[in-house]
Motif scaffolding. Structure first.
Motif, PDB file in Angstrom:
ATOM      1  N   CYS A  46      -0.106  -2.531  -5.987  1.00  0.00           N
ATOM      2  CA  CYS A  46       0.553  -2.153  -4.707  1.00  0.00           C
ATOM      3  C   CYS A  46       1.101  -3.440  -4.041  1.00  0.00           C
ATOM      4  CB  CYS A  46      -0.356  -1.222  -3.667  1.00  0.00           C
ATOM      5  SG  CYS A  46       0.043   0.365  -4.165  1.00  0.00           S
ATOM      6  N   VAL A  47      -0.134  -4.298  -3.820  1.00  0.00           N
ATOM      7  CA  VAL A  47       0.266  -5.552  -3.066  1.00  0.00           C
ATOM      8  C   VAL A  47       1.168  -6.493  -3.776  1.00  0.00           C
ATOM      9  CG1 VAL A  47      -0.946  -7.788  -2.247  1.00  0.00           C
ATOM     10  CG2 VAL A  47      -1.959  -5.617  -2.314  1.00  0.00           C
ATOM     11  N   ASP A  50       4.582  -5.102  -2.927  1.00  0.00           N
ATOM     12  CA  ASP A  50       4.984  -5.330  -1.709  1.00  0.00           C
ATOM     13  C   ASP A  50       5.407  -6.651  -1.502  1.00  0.00           C
ATOM     14  OD1 ASP A  50       5.059  -4.373   1.179  1.00  0.00           O
ATOM     15  OD2 ASP A  50       3.654  -6.150   1.337  1.00  0.00           O
ATOM     16  N   GLU A  81       9.904   0.775  -5.064  1.00  0.00           N
ATOM     17  CA  GLU A  81       9.379   1.731  -4.016  1.00  0.00           C
ATOM     18  C   GLU A  81       8.712   3.069  -4.747  1.00  0.00           C
ATOM     19  OE1 GLU A  81       9.250   1.461  -0.791  1.00  0.00           O
ATOM     20  OE2 GLU A  81      10.941  -0.006  -0.281  1.00  0.00           O
ATOM     21  N   LYS A  84       5.401   2.015  -6.011  1.00  0.00           N
ATOM     22  CA  LYS A  84       4.430   1.944  -4.804  1.00  0.00           C
ATOM     23  C   LYS A  84       3.880   2.967  -4.337  1.00  0.00           C
ATOM     24  CE  LYS A  84       4.687  -0.890  -0.553  1.00  0.00           C
ATOM     25  NZ  LYS A  84       5.510  -1.081   0.579  1.00  0.00           N
TER      26      LYS A  84
ATOM     27  N   ARG B  64      -2.293 -10.335   2.806  1.00  0.00           N
ATOM     28  CA  ARG B  64      -2.164  -9.802   1.429  1.00  0.00           C
ATOM     29  C   ARG B  64      -3.316 -10.598   0.412  1.00  0.00           C
ATOM     30  NH1 ARG B  64       3.631 -10.705   1.207  1.00  0.00           N
ATOM     31  NH2 ARG B  64       4.756  -8.787   1.554  1.00  0.00           N
ATOM     32  N   LYS B  91       7.985  -3.402   8.854  1.00  0.00           N
ATOM     33  CA  LYS B  91       7.704  -4.188   7.608  1.00  0.00           C
ATOM     34  C   LYS B  91       5.954  -4.277   7.760  1.00  0.00           C
ATOM     35  CE  LYS B  91       8.214  -6.770   4.181  1.00  0.00           C
ATOM     36  NZ  LYS B  91       8.397  -6.001   2.598  1.00  0.00           N
ATOM     37  N   LYS B  94       4.352  -1.301   6.596  1.00  0.00           N
ATOM     38  CA  LYS B  94       4.433  -1.000   4.967  1.00  0.00           C
ATOM     39  C   LYS B  94       3.597  -1.922   4.244  1.00  0.00           C
ATOM     40  CE  LYS B  94       9.103  -0.008   4.079  1.00  0.00           C
ATOM     41  NZ  LYS B  94      10.804  -0.317   3.665  1.00  0.00           N
ATOM     42  N   THR B  95       3.277  -3.046   4.569  1.00  0.00           N
ATOM     43  CA  THR B  95       2.261  -3.896   3.945  1.00  0.00           C
ATOM     44  C   THR B  95       1.028  -3.667   4.126  1.00  0.00           C
ATOM     45  OG1 THR B  95       3.800  -5.955   4.275  1.00  0.00           O
ATOM     46  CG2 THR B  95       1.681  -6.447   3.727  1.00  0.00           C
ATOM     47  N   ALA B  98       0.158  -1.081   1.730  1.00  0.00           N
ATOM     48  CA  ALA B  98      -0.069  -1.691   0.568  1.00  0.00           C
ATOM     49  C   ALA B  98      -1.525  -2.045   0.337  1.00  0.00           C
ATOM     50  CB  ALA B  98       0.957  -2.570   0.501  1.00  0.00           C
ATOM     51  N   ILE B  99      -1.941  -2.811   1.398  1.00  0.00           N
ATOM     52  CA  ILE B  99      -3.115  -3.271   1.379  1.00  0.00           C
ATOM     53  C   ILE B  99      -4.313  -2.316   1.737  1.00  0.00           C
ATOM     54  CG2 ILE B  99      -2.443  -5.793   1.801  1.00  0.00           C
ATOM     55  CD1 ILE B  99      -3.592  -5.392   4.622  1.00  0.00           C
TER      56      ILE B  99
END
Lengths: 86, 132
Positions: A46-47, A50, A81, A84, B64, B91, B94-95, B98-99
């Motif tokens: 995922c990271v 991104d 996307e 993700k 990240r 943004k 979203k990050t 993700a983390i």
């Protein structure tokens, strides 16, 4: 399954990078995008996605991006996307 | 005989001093503060100021890595361009997803983002504000 999909995306990005019509600054950003996907230091997919998406979104903002390259990049962005999402 | 006893005594006294370190004999132990300063902490709490959309990049990169708690001041961007601010916050969200981290606003000008190992405490008052 996911890994195969990501490999396909990397191949698509390599194709864009090898396209001689694409300006140098965009090719460089495309390289960063697929290197982010190949990064072995980062374990979380995922990271990686991104990070790659960030580079690709920056490309779509550059005004001198060729139309066909922009379309290819949007295609890659939509694929990323999908990967993700959990 | 006397010599033997002297040798034995010397031996035993040496052993006792070796077993206990020097500082144990005193009344207190002095800890030097310099060693604490040089030791590197693993988790970093780092402030960022966002004046432009591009300024979020260093914040995202350090998030990240997974060891940074980011305190982001959004006031300059809020005063300049509210649309850009919305884009920047999206943004960041979203990050953060993700983390697998947590994001929250502290007051009107600050945003806090934490990695997966930490979460932001929310009272019932702040939850009500979010719902509104």
């Amino acid at each position: 399954m996911k890994e195969n999909g990501v490999n396909d995306i990397i191949q698509a990005l390599i194709q864009i990078e090898e396209d001689s019509c694409v300006p140098k600054n965009i090719r460089e950003k495309v390289r960063y995008a697929y290197l982010a996907l190949q990064d072995e230091n980062c374990k979380d997919l995922c990271v990686k996605i991104d990070k790659s998406l960030q580079e690709l979104e920056e490309i779509s903002e550059i005004p001198n991006t060729p139309q066909h390259t922009r379309a290819q990049i949007w295609n890659v962005v939509s694929l990323l996307e999908v990967f993700k999402k959990p | 005989m006397r010599k033997i006893l002297k040798n034995l005594k010397r031996k035993f006294t040496r052993q006792s001093s070796e077993t206990y370190p020097d500082f144990a004999s005193g009344d207190y132990v002095q800890v030097s503060s310099e060693s604490d300063k040089t030791s590197k902490a693993k988790i970093v709490v780092r402030p960022f100021i966002i004046e432009d959309f591009a300024d979020i990049k260093p914040a995202l990169d350090s998030l990240r890595e997974g060891y940074t708690i980011a305190l982001i001041n959004i006031r300059p961007l809020k005063e300049r361009d509210i649309v850009e601010l919305k884009r920047a916050v999206n943004k960041l969200k979203k990050t953060c997803d993700a983390i697998d981290g947590d994001i929250a606003g502290f007051g009107e000008d600050w945003i806090v983002i934490t990695p997966a190992f930490a979460h932001i405490y929310r009272t019932t008052q702040t939850e009500n504000l979010e719902e509104e």
